[in-house]
Design a protein around this motif. Structure first.
Motif, PDB file in Angstrom:
ATOM      1  N   ILE A  40       3.127  -3.473  13.995  1.00 18.44           N
ATOM      2  CA  ILE A  40       2.085  -4.281  13.364  1.00 18.44           C
ATOM      3  C   ILE A  40       0.952  -4.441  14.373  1.00 18.44           C
ATOM      4  O   ILE A  40       1.175  -4.828  15.514  1.00 18.44           O
ATOM      5  N   ASP A  41      -0.284  -4.131  13.929  1.00 19.00           N
ATOM      6  CA  ASP A  41      -1.472  -4.298  14.764  1.00 19.00           C
ATOM      7  C   ASP A  41      -2.488  -5.069  13.930  1.00 19.00           C
ATOM      8  O   ASP A  41      -3.166  -4.491  13.082  1.00 19.00           O
TER       9      ASP A  41
ATOM     10  N   CYS B 211      -3.711  -6.746  10.971  1.00 16.48           N
ATOM     11  CA  CYS B 211      -3.314  -6.688   9.564  1.00 16.48           C
ATOM     12  C   CYS B 211      -2.847  -5.295   9.150  1.00 16.48           C
ATOM     13  O   CYS B 211      -2.623  -5.034   7.976  1.00 16.48           O
ATOM     14  N   THR B 212      -2.702  -4.392  10.116  1.00 11.77           N
ATOM     15  CA  THR B 212      -2.292  -3.030   9.823  1.00 11.77           C
ATOM     16  C   THR B 212      -0.815  -2.859  10.147  1.00 11.77           C
ATOM     17  O   THR B 212      -0.378  -3.142  11.249  1.00 11.77           O
TER      18      THR B 212
ATOM     19  N   SER C 141       2.302  -0.153  10.297  1.00 20.09           N
ATOM     20  CA  SER C 141       2.649   1.261  10.359  1.00 20.09           C
ATOM     21  C   SER C 141       4.154   1.408  10.240  1.00 20.09           C
ATOM     22  O   SER C 141       4.911   0.556  10.690  1.00 20.09           O
TER      23      SER C 141
ATOM     24  N   LYS D  43       0.292   4.509   7.909  1.00 18.35           N
ATOM     25  CA  LYS D  43      -0.131   3.122   7.722  1.00 18.35           C
ATOM     26  C   LYS D  43       0.022   2.727   6.262  1.00 18.35           C
ATOM     27  O   LYS D  43      -0.137   3.547   5.367  1.00 18.35           O
ATOM     28  N   ASP D  44       0.305   1.448   6.050  1.00 19.97           N
ATOM     29  CA  ASP D  44       0.407   0.911   4.698  1.00 19.97           C
ATOM     30  C   ASP D  44      -1.007   0.688   4.187  1.00 19.97           C
ATOM     31  O   ASP D  44      -1.650  -0.298   4.525  1.00 19.97           O
ATOM     32  N   LYS D  45      -1.497   1.627   3.384  1.00 17.40           N
ATOM     33  CA  LYS D  45      -2.880   1.577   2.899  1.00 17.40           C
ATOM     34  C   LYS D  45      -2.978   1.126   1.454  1.00 17.40           C
ATOM     35  O   LYS D  45      -4.055   1.100   0.892  1.00 17.40           O
TER      36      LYS D  45
ATOM     37  N   ASN E  44      -2.617  -1.447  -1.825  1.00 18.35           N
ATOM     38  CA  ASN E  44      -2.742  -2.861  -2.173  1.00 18.35           C
ATOM     39  C   ASN E  44      -1.871  -3.177  -3.376  1.00 18.35           C
ATOM     40  O   ASN E  44      -2.142  -4.119  -4.104  1.00 18.35           O
TER      41      ASN E  44
END
Length: 116
Positions: free
Chosen positions: A66-67, A69-70, A72, A99-101, A103
């Protein structure tokens, strides 16, 4: 040929076929050292299960980092197969890291269980 039948945390049974494993290797050779076990592990122990990008699909997400709000990690997508309106089986369609892109709506989480 079936590699495995896996039950997710909701007890939904998902089939992993050898042909899908080959498909994953064709497009995501970075996973070569982790197949076929990685998609199985993600289905067994996801952090999130989300709605998929199309009807009758879901995305299983395992967080590696986690970086801000991103998030991976590894994503495994599944599809429900229907015949004459009846669910026949659910299959893994692909797996990849990234990455979780999306919504899309979270349907299940490790911390909260079913959210629907």
């Amino acid at each position: 040929m079936i590699i495995s039948k896996i039950s997710d945390p909701r007890n939904k049974v998902i089939t992993y076929y050898e042909s899908v494993n080959s498909h994953i290797l064709d497009g995501h050779n970075e996973l070569i050292d982790f197949l076929p076990q990685l998609p199985i592990d993600v289905i067994l122990n996801p952090d999130w299960i989300r709605e998929g990008r199309t009807d009758n699909t879901e995305m299983y997400f395992k967080i590696d980092s986690i970086d801000g709000c991103t998030f991976s990690g590894t994503i495994v997508t599944t599809k429900d197969i229907f015949k004459e309106g009846e669910l026949q089986e659910t299959i893994i369609t692909t797996a990849f890291t990234g990455k979780d892109k999306t919504n899309s709506k979270i349907k299940w989480s490790k911390t909260k269980g079913n959210i629907e």
